[in-house]
Design a protein around this motif. Structure first.
Motif, PDB file in Angstrom:
ATOM      1  N   UNK A 114      -9.386  15.990 -13.606  1.00 11.51           N
ATOM      2  CA  UNK A 114      -9.016  15.046 -12.545  1.00 11.51           C
ATOM      3  C   UNK A 114      -7.791  15.464 -11.755  1.00 11.51           C
ATOM      4  N   UNK A 125      -5.926  10.539 -15.743  1.00 14.18           N
ATOM      5  CA  UNK A 125      -6.577  11.226 -14.627  1.00 14.18           C
ATOM      6  C   UNK A 125      -5.622  12.205 -13.952  1.00 14.18           C
ATOM      7  N   UNK A 132     -10.671   2.212 -17.809  1.00 17.80           N
ATOM      8  CA  UNK A 132     -10.021   2.201 -16.495  1.00 17.80           C
ATOM      9  C   UNK A 132     -10.963   1.680 -15.421  1.00 17.80           C
ATOM     10  N   UNK A 187      -1.211   5.642  -8.349  1.00 22.13           N
ATOM     11  CA  UNK A 187      -0.799   6.907  -8.985  1.00 22.13           C
ATOM     12  C   UNK A 187      -0.323   6.635 -10.410  1.00 22.13           C
ATOM     13  N   UNK A 193     -19.879   7.782  -3.701  1.00 22.60           N
ATOM     14  CA  UNK A 193     -20.023   6.437  -4.266  1.00 22.60           C
ATOM     15  C   UNK A 193     -18.845   6.059  -5.161  1.00 22.60           C
ATOM     16  N   UNK A 226      -3.323   5.879 -12.573  1.00 20.33           N
ATOM     17  CA  UNK A 226      -4.120   7.095 -12.812  1.00 20.33           C
ATOM     18  C   UNK A 226      -3.464   7.995 -13.861  1.00 20.33           C
ATOM     19  N   UNK A 252     -17.163   2.851  -7.764  1.00 23.14           N
ATOM     20  CA  UNK A 252     -18.530   2.622  -7.296  1.00 23.14           C
ATOM     21  C   UNK A 252     -19.498   2.513  -8.454  1.00 23.14           C
ATOM     22  N   UNK A 253     -20.749   2.272  -8.098  1.00 24.36           N
ATOM     23  CA  UNK A 253     -21.783   2.176  -9.126  1.00 24.36           C
ATOM     24  C   UNK A 253     -22.871   3.193  -8.806  1.00 24.36           C
ATOM     25  N   UNK A 257     -11.105   1.650 -11.467  1.00 28.26           N
ATOM     26  CA  UNK A 257     -10.477   2.113 -10.227  1.00 28.26           C
ATOM     27  C   UNK A 257     -10.621   1.046  -9.145  1.00 28.26           C
ATOM     28  N   UNK A 258      -9.732   1.092  -8.179  1.00 29.01           N
ATOM     29  CA  UNK A 258      -9.743   0.089  -7.109  1.00 29.01           C
ATOM     30  C   UNK A 258     -11.078   0.096  -6.361  1.00 29.01           C
ATOM     31  N   UNK A 259     -11.561   1.309  -6.090  1.00 22.96           N
ATOM     32  CA  UNK A 259     -12.806   1.406  -5.318  1.00 22.96           C
ATOM     33  C   UNK A 259     -13.946   1.966  -6.185  1.00 22.96           C
ATOM     34  N   UNK A 268      -4.221   6.447 -17.107  1.00 28.25           N
ATOM     35  CA  UNK A 268      -5.653   6.610 -17.434  1.00 28.25           C
ATOM     36  C   UNK A 268      -6.019   8.065 -17.714  1.00 28.25           C
ATOM     37  N   UNK A 316       0.848  -1.205   0.000  1.00 25.93           N
ATOM     38  CA  UNK A 316       0.000   0.000   0.000  1.00 25.93           C
ATOM     39  C   UNK A 316       0.877   1.246   0.000  1.00 25.93           C
ATOM     40  N   UNK A 317       0.471   2.235  -0.772  1.00 28.92           N
ATOM     41  CA  UNK A 317       1.197   3.506  -0.780  1.00 28.92           C
ATOM     42  C   UNK A 317       2.480   3.460  -1.601  1.00 28.92           C
ATOM     43  N   UNK A 337     -18.555  -3.804 -13.323  1.00 28.71           N
ATOM     44  CA  UNK A 337     -17.496  -2.854 -13.679  1.00 28.71           C
ATOM     45  C   UNK A 337     -16.524  -3.479 -14.688  1.00 28.71           C
TER      46      UNK A 337
END
Lengths: 246, 439
Positions: B416, A55, A83, A47, B232, A50, A89-90, A85-87, A53, A41-42, A147
């Motif tokens: 972004x 971002x 892309x 990064x 979200x 991203x 969402x929907x 992302x790890x988290x 991608x 982690x970290x 996803x």
């Protein structure tokens, strides 16, 4: 940049204020391969992804994706990549089908192409009739499957997957790994990050080990195991970090 | 255009199905008419109670035919009269209460003689208040009406006695005034009080209030819609799609505006129903039906300017909402930020609603004119008198420029790099260097 080179990163540096997230990292991804980024982690995996991608912008260095510069030509890169992302969402109040349909209409100009992509995505997701449910009632595994389907339905030349199986049970993780493996082909490449060394060993043709913002070693899984006299990538990782600390 | 349509569809569907949004939209259309109905029922019931059981207790020290006739007159007008025998005031009040009367009237000696000599006869009326409520107020008001009517009848009788054949109303009110009001050199046959009364009720309160609520709703919706994307974790994915930042922003602005206009319509409907329930009882008009008969309809260009200023205002505050939402990690944070930012933006609108802009100190005038949200308020007030103020003519291009600038800055924020870096910095501030956030 060679014609078969999908990603080329040279001396990439990224600062967040005073924090140096990436320190001169260099690697490349070839056409048709699954390239893995592993590290704690970290370490700077997210990064890096991203930046690929489009971002985030690099602070310094040279980054090209599909022969386009990520800083100057990001709008040309975006239609060709996808892309996760790890988290990621929907949209809670949309159904899985509506979500896929909206994304398809963003990527495809023709209605027929968009509809075909959605049908393909529905198959990839494996959600069956549950595709018509609102995504707020989906389990974590179902959300990740939708996803993955969203990422692959746009037929990206490069799929960027940040921890694609994180938090999933063994069945869902296995399902997603199978889909990823099937997608990589002569035309399509994948770059993914993971904490799971076993996953990287099974999926990736090559990998880079990233630690404290630097790539400490890279190569094919078997080559790295041979080089460090390790039985698996986990042992390679521990040995590299130990040597790096000296 | 196909991409935009898809993005707007996403916004509208996701917002309309979100309980945090649709409950807020539905509440006014249900609650406001219910409130109006409840008040109306309470007032009607109070009026019925008052008229059904209106009792007046009295002590007649005069004991003449005139005082007797006066009491009979009150009875004929529907009051139940009760003659008391106690001579002390405190005991008389207790006795009146025992009879269920909330009014005690004392007719002094000499009442009849004074009236027959055309003097002003004294009568003492004590209102006995047992509880503070609508029914009590209604009852006292009903007694006052009967007493005033009886006084008028007595007056007519006296006038007829002095000057038989003369209309008592002419003696009481010899001036027949026809009132005209001149607005912007336009002469109208109506009293200024009627115009101000109706303007206050209609355009002075209703229209600005609706604009005010619409402004808060649109900002809240835009902020929530964007904050939900952060909460979200969908914004990051959205920003990697092959769409420009402008398209993402415009979809958010349009989607939020559509929902806000729907919310504004529901609030207006609820509010009108509330007023209908409330004023229906009082027998008052809302002010929208009578006024056009005397005031000419505002010219079409005033509607055009109102619409333009309204659109600019909505875009301006929706952009503010998007900024608030983008900087918030979740909906709760966006709600807190919303209060801090939106109140100072909307306070000048209150100044326009309740004050005369030109009488404000210069600094406040500058503040009012600096905000695009002020111009629909100014326009809605001025269009009643068919006026297009010069400040609106200059203010609209200025608002357009300012709104474009805010929209541009918002779209820049939606890149972004800036957003993630800004959010990273905010995270870093929150953990105060104790723990580095995940990269």
């Amino acid at each position: 940049m060679s014609k078969d080179r999908i990603v080329e990163v040279k001396n990439l540096v990224k600062h967040f204020g005073n924090l140096v997230a990436l320190k001169n990292i260099t690697f490349s991804v070839e056409k048709g391969e699954i390239f893995g980024l592993i590290g704690p982690n970290g370490a700077g995996k997210t990064t890096t992804l991203r930046i690929l991608a489009t971002l985030l912008l690099p602070t310094a260095g040279y980054v090209r994706v599909l022969n386009y510069d990520v800083v100057k030509e990001s709008s040309k890169i975006r239609p060709l990549i996808s892309y996760l992302a790890e988290d990621a969402g929907t949209y809670r109040n949309l159904t899985g089908y509506e979500y896929l349909s909206i994304v398809a209409r963003i990527y495809f100009r023709s209605k027929a192409d968009a509809e075909e992509a959605v049908e393909e995505a529905v198959k990839i997701s494996g959600l069956g009739e549950r595709i018509s449910d609102k995504m707020k009632i989906y389990s974590k595994g179902m959300k990740r499957r939708i996803q993955i389907a969203r990422v692959l339905m746009t037929k990206p030349k490069l799929a960027i997957l940040d921890e694609p199986t994180v938090g999933l049970d063994v069945f869902h993780a296995q399902y997603i790994r199978r889909i990823i493996k099937e997608y990589a082909s002569e035309e399509n490449s994948i770059i993914l990050s993971s904490h799971n060394m076993l996953e990287i060993e099974r999926l990736c043709s090559r990998l880079a080990l990233i630690h404290s913002g630097q790539i400490v070693t890279q190569g094919e899984p078997q080559t790295l195991k041979d080089e460090y006299g390790a039985a698996n990538l986990e042992e390679v990782f521990l040995e590299v970090v130990r040597l790096w600390g000296k | 255009m196909g991409k935009m349509r898809a993005l707007i569809e996403k916004e509208v569907k996701d917002l309309l199905r979100d309980p945090r949004i649709y409950i807020g939209l539905i509440i006014p259309i249900i609650m406001l008419p219910l409130m109006g109905f409840a008040i109306s029922v309470a007032m009607k019931s109070a009026e019925n109670t008052a008229t059904n059981a209106l009792t007046i207790a009295f002590i007649d020290y005069d004991e003449t035919d005139v005082s007797g006739n006066f009491i009979s007159l009150l009875s004929d007008m529907g009051l139940k009269t009760v003659k008391l025998t106690n001579e002390s005031l405190s005991r008389a009040i207790e006795e009146a209460k025992a009879y269920g009367s909330q009014t005690l009237m004392i007719i002094p000696k000499g009442f009849g003689e004074t009236l027959l000599n055309f003097g002003r006869a004294n009568v003492e009326v004590y209102s006995i208040i047992e509880n503070i409520g609508i029914s009590s107020a209604g009852m006292q008001s009903a007694v006052d009406k009967v007493l005033a009517a009886s006084s008028e009848i007595l007056s007519s009788m006296l006038i007829s006695k002095i000057a038989p054949g003369v209309n008592p109303n002419v003696i009481r009110n010899p001036l027949n005034m026809t009132r005209y009001t001149v607005i912007r050199n336009r002469v109208m046959k109506i009293s200024p009080q009627a115009i101000f009364g109706q303007l206050m009720m209609g355009y002075g309160i209703m229209v600005p209030l609706i604009l005010f609520v619409l402004s808060i709703t649109v900002t809240q919706i835009a902020a929530t819609a964007t904050a939900v994307e952060n909460e979200e974790k969908t914004l990051e994915t959205l920003l990697t799609f092959p769409v420009s930042r402008y398209e993402i922003l415009m979809a958010k602005l349009l989607g939020s505006s559509v929902i806000a206009v729907l919310g504004g319509a529901m609030f207006t409907g609820g509010f009108l129903l509330y007023f209908q329930g409330f004023f229906g009882f009082l027998g008052l008009e809302l002010g929208f039906e009578e006024l056009p008969k005397v005031l000419p309809s505002p010219p079409p260009e005033t509607y055009v300017l109102l619409t333009i200023s309204l659109i600019l205002s909505i875009f301006f505050i929706t952009s503010l909402g998007v900024i608030i939402g983008a900087l918030s990690s979740d909906v709760r944070m966006s709600s807190s930020l919303l209060g801090i930012i939106i109140i100072p933006v909307l306070v000048p609108s209150l100044m326009i609603m309740y004050g005369d802009l030109k009488t404000l100190p210069l600094a406040l005038q500058v503040l009012v004119y600096a905000l695009p949200t002020s111009y629909p308020m100014i326009m809605s007030k001025e269009m009643i008198v068919s006026n297009i103020p010069s400040e609106v003519i200059y203010g609209i291009p200025y608002s357009a420029a300012l709104t474009l600038m805010v929209v541009y800055l918002t779209s820049k924020l939606l890149t972004p790099e800036k957003l993630l870096t800004l959010q990273y910095k905010l995270k870093l501030k929150r953990v105060r260097g104790k723990q580095k956030p995940m990269l």
